[in-house]
Design a protein around this motif. Structure first.
Motif, PDB file in Angstrom:
ATOM      1  N   ARG A 176      -3.197   9.584  12.201  1.00  0.00           N
ATOM      2  CA  ARG A 176      -2.344  10.450  11.382  1.00  0.00           C
ATOM      3  C   ARG A 176      -1.792  11.609  12.206  1.00  0.00           C
ATOM      4  NH1 ARG A 176      -6.521   9.058   7.785  1.00  0.00           N
ATOM      5  NH2 ARG A 176      -7.646  11.023   8.116  1.00  0.00           N
ATOM      6  N   ALA A 204       0.829  -1.206   0.000  1.00  0.00           N
ATOM      7  CA  ALA A 204       0.000   0.000   0.000  1.00  0.00           C
ATOM      8  C   ALA A 204       0.865   1.258   0.000  1.00  0.00           C
ATOM      9  CB  ALA A 204      -0.940  -0.006   1.208  1.00  0.00           C
ATOM     10  N   ALA A 243      -3.011   8.897   1.091  1.00  0.00           N
ATOM     11  CA  ALA A 243      -3.623   7.621   0.708  1.00  0.00           C
ATOM     12  C   ALA A 243      -4.325   6.953   1.874  1.00  0.00           C
ATOM     13  CB  ALA A 243      -2.560   6.687   0.140  1.00  0.00           C
ATOM     14  N   GLY A 244      -4.420   7.625   3.021  1.00  0.00           N
ATOM     15  CA  GLY A 244      -5.113   7.061   4.186  1.00  0.00           C
ATOM     16  C   GLY A 244      -4.278   6.076   4.971  1.00  0.00           C
ATOM     17  N   ILE A 245      -2.948   6.095   4.803  1.00  0.00           N
ATOM     18  CA  ILE A 245      -2.062   5.146   5.475  1.00  0.00           C
ATOM     19  C   ILE A 245      -1.379   5.847   6.636  1.00  0.00           C
ATOM     20  CG2 ILE A 245      -0.114   3.566   5.200  1.00  0.00           C
ATOM     21  CD1 ILE A 245      -0.714   3.574   2.187  1.00  0.00           C
ATOM     22  N   HIS A 290      -0.174   9.695   4.137  1.00  0.00           N
ATOM     23  CA  HIS A 290      -1.404  10.193   4.738  1.00  0.00           C
ATOM     24  C   HIS A 290      -2.452  10.517   3.673  1.00  0.00           C
ATOM     25  CE1 HIS A 290       0.419  11.478   8.871  1.00  0.00           C
ATOM     26  NE2 HIS A 290       0.478  10.179   8.644  1.00  0.00           N
ATOM     27  N   ASP A 315      -1.423   1.255   9.492  1.00  0.00           N
ATOM     28  CA  ASP A 315      -2.854   1.034   9.252  1.00  0.00           C
ATOM     29  C   ASP A 315      -3.224   1.592   7.896  1.00  0.00           C
ATOM     30  OD1 ASP A 315      -4.113  -0.418  11.182  1.00  0.00           O
ATOM     31  OD2 ASP A 315      -4.658   1.285  12.434  1.00  0.00           O
ATOM     32  N   VAL A 316      -4.054   0.864   7.172  1.00  0.00           N
ATOM     33  CA  VAL A 316      -4.715   1.422   6.004  1.00  0.00           C
ATOM     34  C   VAL A 316      -6.088   1.926   6.442  1.00  0.00           C
ATOM     35  CG1 VAL A 316      -3.493  -0.040   4.354  1.00  0.00           C
ATOM     36  CG2 VAL A 316      -5.603  -0.859   5.396  1.00  0.00           C
ATOM     37  N   ALA A 317      -6.636   2.872   5.667  1.00  0.00           N
ATOM     38  CA  ALA A 317      -7.899   3.510   6.060  1.00  0.00           C
ATOM     39  C   ALA A 317      -7.815   3.987   7.504  1.00  0.00           C
ATOM     40  CB  ALA A 317      -9.079   2.551   5.869  1.00  0.00           C
ATOM     41  N   SER A 318      -6.733   4.684   7.821  1.00  0.00           N
ATOM     42  CA  SER A 318      -6.440   5.071   9.199  1.00  0.00           C
ATOM     43  C   SER A 318      -7.329   6.219   9.656  1.00  0.00           C
ATOM     44  CB  SER A 318      -4.974   5.474   9.325  1.00  0.00           C
ATOM     45  OG  SER A 318      -4.682   6.549   8.452  1.00  0.00           O
ATOM     46  N   SER A 319      -7.410   6.382  10.956  1.00  0.00           N
ATOM     47  CA  SER A 319      -8.216   7.440  11.561  1.00  0.00           C
ATOM     48  C   SER A 319      -7.443   8.749  11.575  1.00  0.00           C
ATOM     49  CB  SER A 319      -8.606   7.056  12.991  1.00  0.00           C
ATOM     50  OG  SER A 319      -7.441   6.968  13.802  1.00  0.00           O
ATOM     51  N   ASP A 320      -8.168   9.826  11.805  1.00  0.00           N
ATOM     52  CA  ASP A 320      -7.529  11.141  11.915  1.00  0.00           C
ATOM     53  C   ASP A 320      -6.569  11.171  13.099  1.00  0.00           C
ATOM     54  OD1 ASP A 320      -7.389  14.111  11.283  1.00  0.00           O
ATOM     55  OD2 ASP A 320      -8.160  14.172  13.338  1.00  0.00           O
TER      56      ASP A 320
END
Length: 841
Positions: A453, A353, A413-415, A411, A445-450
C-alpha cells in the motif's frame, strides 16, 4: 485489417439480464459457428512463442550441467550407469527385437511418419521446418562430438565413451538429436497421433540402448537436450501457428459468456480525443496498460462493451518478468501466476473485490475461454479520458482529491493496485462531479501488505507529479493522508518502485523525484527520505560476483600448491602470530580516526566494534566501501544528519590518503635509501609525470571537462571543508586523527613485514610500505569484495619485482591475506551480530 460480414444470427438478444443470458445460451446451441457478426481485426497467423526461446535457454543450461557432472561427478555418473547397465542381461533375455532393429526403426520410420502426416494435412511450411530442425540437430550433434573429442578433458571423454573391442569410442548419437528436434518442431504430442507414438518409440529405444550399454547414459541426455534446443530454436525463429482466439473462435467465446455480439472491432493503443467512437481513449489506455487485446463489442441491443482477451502465449513473458522482479526486489511484486487461467481468475478476483470495496471501476460482466485465450467482458466507460491524455489545466484539485479517494477506498478494504499509471486513472469529463475511475487491477493484491500500500501511494504521487508538478501532487496527498503515511512515502521515492511507463516518463523529467523529496522535507522536516533498500541485487552485484569468480580462478590457477605447502610448513609461527596481532591493531586505529572526526560523542568500544564488523562486510563489498557504509550507518543511528554523516566519512577517507602519503615521505627520509626503489624518480619517470600533468592541464582548459571534474570534486570539498576547519581548530582531535591513521596504516605495513620475516625475507621498510600501499590501491580500484584477486596479484608482482622468489612471494601473500582478511571474517560476523542486537547497526 479485414471485415468479415456473415449471415444474420438466428435470434435476437436483449440486455445482459438473466433472461438474456438464457436466450444467448439457446442461440449458442442453435448457432455454434457465430454467424452474423462483423469482425474488424488484424489476426496474427504465426507468433514467436517466448516459451520456445525459454526452452532453448534451459536446454543449453541443461547441456552445460550434464557436461559438468560428467567431469566433476565422474564416479557418481559412472556408478549410476553401471547400475542401469546391470539390467542388460535380464533385458537381453526378454528382448525379442534386436537393438539394431529398434535404432533403424527409430532412424527411418519416425521421420517418415511425421513428414507423411504433415504432407497429408498440406502443412508444407511445417514440413520444411521439421526437416530444417532435423538437419540442425544433426549438425549440433556432430559439432558437439568434434568439440568433445578435440578439447574435452579425460574425465569428460571417459563419461561419454563406450568400449568397442579393445578401444574406447566417444559417442554423441546425432540421430537422436535430429529426431528429437523434428518431434519438437512437429508440435505437441496431444495434437497429432504420429507425434505421440513417435515419442513413445523414442523413449523405448533410448531406454534400451542406455541399459544395454550401446550408448552412454549421459550421451543420450546430451543428445536429447541438443534436439530440444534445435527444435525449439527453429520454432521460435520461424514462428508457430497462432492458437489465439480470432474470428469465429472469438465470437464463440463471447457467446459462451452469454452475449450476442453483432460487431467486434479491435482497439489499438493510439487514439485521439477527436475520434467519433466515444470511449476510444479509455479502451486504448487499456491496451497500453496491460498489452492485451481489447475489442469494442456492440451487442444486438446496441449495447457497447469491452472484451479484454488474455492470450496464453503471452503469459510466459509476464511470468518470467514477475519471477525476476520477485527474486531481485523485496516485497515489490505480488504472487506470480503460472497459467492463463490463473491470470484470468486473478484479474476477475481483483475486479470484483475493488467493485465491492466501493471503488469506481468498470464492472466485470462475464469470463470465458476460447482456444488458447481467456475472454473478460466488462462494462465500457463511454465518456472517460485517461489522465495521460488530459491537459494539466483540466486536472483540478477536485480531480486530485477524487483520485486519492478511490485509492483510499481500495486500501481500506486491504486491496493494493501495484501498478498505478496515468493509463489506469480515468476522468469522466461529462459528469459535473468529475468522477474518477480506477482501472487495471489485474496485478493487484487482496489482503495486501503495508509495504504494497505504501508503494501504491508512492506510485500515485510520482505519477501526479509528472502531470501537475511535485508541489501540487504532494499537497493533494497531504489533504487526504495522515502525516505518518506521507512520511512513509519518502524512503520509497525511487525508480524501482514505479511502473515501467512512469519510469519511461521520468527519463525526460529527471528532477521530479528530487523535487518530491525536497517538498516532503519542507512539509515534514523530521521525515526520513533516505531510500529504503528494496533491491536484493543489481547489475553491480552481478558484475562484482563475476569479477570475484574471475579473480579466484586467476589466483588459484596461478598458484603452485606444492611450493606453497612447502613454504607454509617452513613459516615461523611466532612471526605469523605477530602479523595477526598487528593486523588487529588496525581496527583500533580506524576507530580512533572516526572518533576524532565524529561531531557527536560515541563510546570508543562501539566505534572499534564497528570497524571489526567492517571485516565481515568486506566479504561482500569492494575494498573500503563496506567499512565506510557501516561508519555512515553508525553515525545516522546516533542522530547525525545524512549530510553531516557523509561529510564525516568522506573526511576520514581523505585523511587516510594524506597520512599515507606522509608516511611514505617520512619512511623515505628515515631509511636514507629506497632499497629496491632507490633509483626512483628517474628522468624517464619525471618526463612521464610532466607529460601527464600537461595533459591534465590541457583537458581542464576545455569547459565541459572542467565542468565534469567540478561536479565530482566540489561536492566532496564542500562536505569535508567545514568539518576539516572544525577539527583544525581542536588540536586534540587533530592529534587523535593523525595517530589513528598512522596506527591503521603502519599496522598493515608492519603485519606485511612480519609475514615476510616469517619466511626469512628482509626488505627495507620503505619497499614493504610501497608494495603494500600500491597493492591496497589496486584492490580499491577493482570492485571485487575486499579487493580479492587484485591485491594478491599486486603483492606477488611487487615482491617478485623486489627480488623475492615467486614461490616465496606467493606464500608470503597467502599468509598475509589469511591473517589480515580471511581469519578476521568470523570475528567481524560476531561483532556485526552484537551491534545489530544492541541497535547500533
Amino acid at each position: 485489417m479485414s471485415e468479415v460480414p456473415q449471415e444474420p444470427a438466428a435470434g435476437t438478444l436483449g440486455t445482459t439480464t438473466a433472461r438474456d443470458r438464457l436466450r444467448a445460451a439457446l442461440t449458442r446451441r442453435q448457432d455454434p459457428d457465430g454467424h452474423g457478426v462483423t469482425i474488424v481485426d488484424t489476426p496474427e497467423t504465426r507468433v514467436h512463442h517466448p516459451s520456445d526461446l525459454l526452452a532453448v535457454v534451459l536446454a543449453s543450461l541443461g547441456i552445460a550441467l550434464v557436461l559438468l557432472l560428467a567431469v566433476y561427478a565422474h564416479a557418481t555418473t559412472s556408478g549410476v550407469e553401471a547400475d542401469v547397465q546391470g539390467l542388460a542381461r535380464v533385458l537381453q533375455r526378454v528382448l525379442f527385437v534386436p537393438v539394431a532393429v529398434l535404432e533403424s526403426l527409430l532412424t527411418f520410420v519416425v521421420p517418415a511418419a511425421i513428414v507423411i502426416e504433415l504432407s497429408a494435412r498440406r502443412l508444407w511450411r511445417q514440413v520444411l521446418e521439421v526437416l530444417a530442425a532435423g538437419a540442425l540437430g544433426l549438425v549440433l550433434g556432430a559439432l558437439t562430438l568434434w568439440l568433445i573429442r578435440t578439447w574435452g578433458s579425460s574425465e569428460l571423454i571417459g563419461s561419454l565413451s563406450v568400449r568397442r573391442g579393445s578401444t574406447s569410442v566417444v559417442i554423441i548419437p546425432s540421430y537422436v538429436a535430429a529426431i528429437t528436434a523434428m518431434l519438437v518442431t512437429a508440435g505437441p504430442r496431444t495434437r497429432r497421433r504420429t507425434v505421440r507414438w513417435s515419442w513413445n518409440l523414442l523413449w523405448v529405444a533410448l531406454g534400451t540402448v542406455a541399459i544395454t550399454g550401446t550408448i552412454p547414459l549421459l550421451a543420450v541426455v546430451v543428445a536429447l537436450l541438443l534436439g530440444r534446443a534445435a527444435g525449439s530454436g527453429v520454432r521460435y525463429l520461424a514462428g508457430v501457428r497462432s492458437e489465439r482466439a480470432y474470428g469465429a473462435d472469438l465470437v464463440r467465446g463471447v457467446r459462451q459468456a452469454g452475449f450476442a455480439p453483432v460487431r467486434l472491432v479491435r482497439v489499438h493503443d493510439v487514439a485521439s480525443r477527436d475520434d467519433d467512437e466515444p470511449g476510444t481513449l479509455a479502451a486504448a489506455a487499456l491496451v497500453r496498460y496491460a498489452d492485451n487485446r481489447v475489442y469494442a463489442m456492440t451487442t444486438e441491443t446496441d449495447e457497447r462493451l469491452d472484451v479484454v482477451v488474455l492470450d496464453g502465449d503471452r503469459q510466459v513473458v509476464g511470468f518470467l518478468t514477475r519471477l525476476w522482479r520477485s527474486l531481485r526486489l523485496r516485497g515489490i511484486d505480488g504472487r506470480a501466476v503460472v497459467s492463463l487461467r490463473q491470470a484470468a481468475e486473478r484479474a476477475a478476483l481483483l475486479a470484483y473485490a475493488a467493485r465491492a470495496a466501493g471503488v469506481r471501476t468498470p464492472r466485470l460482466l462475464a469470463i470465458s475461454e476460447a482456444e488458447d485465450s481467456m475472454l473478460l467482458v466488462q462494462e465500457h466507460v463511454a465518456d472517460a479520458v485517461p489522465l495521460r491524455d488530459l491537459p494539466a489545466e483540466e486536472i483540478t484539485d477536485e480531480v486530485l482529491a477524487g483520485i486519492w479517494e478511490q485509492l483510499g477506498l481500495a486500501h481500506a478494504a486491504g486491496i493494493a493496485h501495484r501498478a498505478l499509471t496515468s493509463d489506469v486513472v480515468l476522468l469522466d469529463s461529462e459528469r459535473d462531479d468529475a468522477a474518477v475511475w480506477l482501472t487495471g487491477w489485474e496485478y493487484g493484491d487482496v489482503a495486501s501488505s503495508d509495504l504494497a500500500r505504501r508503494i501504491d501511494m508512492t506510485q500515485l504521487v510520482a505519477m501526479l507529479a509528472l502531470r501537475v508538478g511535485a508541489g501540487r501532487a504532494l499537497s493533494s496527498a497531504v489533504e487526504v493522508l495522515p502525516s505518518e503515511d506521507i512520511a512513509a512515502i519518502g524512503p520509497l521515492l525511487q525508480t524501482v518502485t514505479l511502473p515501467r511507463s512512469t519510469r519511461d516518463e521520468l527519463r525526460s523529467h529527471r528532477t521530479v523525484l528530487a523535487e518530491l523529496r525536497a517538498a516532503l522535507v519542507e512539509r515534514l522536516p523530521e521525515a526520513d527520505v533516505e531510500p529504503e533498500r528494496l533491491v536484493r541485487f543489481g547489475a553491480r552485484t552481478v558484475i562484482t560476483i563475476t569479477l570475484l569468480l574471475a579473480a579466484v580462478v586467476a589466483v588459484v590457477t596461478s598458484l603452485n600448491l606444492d611450493q606453497i605447502r612447502t613454504a607454509l610448513t617452513t613459516a615461523q609461527p611466532v612471526w605469523a602470530a605477530v602479523a595477526f596481532v598487528l593486523g588487529l591493531l588496525t581496527w583500533v586505529g580506524a576507530g580512533l580516526t572516526l572518533i576524532a572526526f565524529t561531531p557527536v560523542r560515541i563510546p570508543p568500544w562501539r566505534t572499534i566494534l564497528t570497524q571489526v564488523a567492517g571485516s565481515f562486510v568486506a566479504i561482500a563489498a569492494p575494498a573500503g566501501v563496506g567499512p565506510a557504509a557501516l561508519n555512515l550507518q553508525l553515525l545516522r543511528k546516533r542522530g547525525v544528519s545524512a549530510t553531516l554523516a557523509g561529510a564525516t566519512v568522506a573526511l576520514v577517507q581523505v585523511s587516510q590518503f594524506i597520512v599515507t602519503i606522509g608516511i611514505l615521505l617520512v619512511l623515505g627520509i628515515v631509511s636514507g635509501d629506497g632499497g629496491a626503489l632507490r633509483s626512483l624518480p628517474s628522468a624517464t619517470v619525471l618526463w612521464a609525470l610532466g607529460i601527464v600533468a600537461a595533459l591534465v592541464a590541457a583537458l581542464l582548459l576545455i569547459p565541459p571537462v572542467r565542468h565534469w571534474v567540478a561536479q565530482r570534486t566540489l561536492p566532496l570539498v564542500r562536505q569535508t571543508w567545514p568539518r576539516l576547519i572544525e577539527v583544525l581548530g581542536q588540536p586534540s582531535r587533530l592529534v587523535l586523527a593523525l595517530g589513528g591513521n598512522v596506527l591503521m596504516t603502519m599496522g598493515y605495513v608492519l603485519a606485511f613485514d612480519a609475514s615476510l620475516a616469517a619466511f626469512g625475507v628482509e626488505l627495507s621498510l620503505l619497499d614493504v610500505a610501497v608494495i603494500y600501499l600500491i597493492a591496497n590501491a589496486t584492490g580499491a580500484a577493482v570492485p571485487t569484495p575486499g579487493g580479492l584477486g587484485a591485491v594478491e596479484l599486486a603483492l606477488i608482482a611487487g615482491l617478485s619485482g623486489a627480488g623475492v622468489p615467486p614461490a616465496i612471494a606467493t606464500s608470503v601473500t597467502v599468509l598475509f591475506r589469511v591473517l589480515t582478511y580471511w581469519a578476521r571474517i568470523p570475528i567481524g560476523w560476531l561483532a556485526m551480530r552484537h551491534l545489530q542486537k544492541v541497535g547500533d547497526l
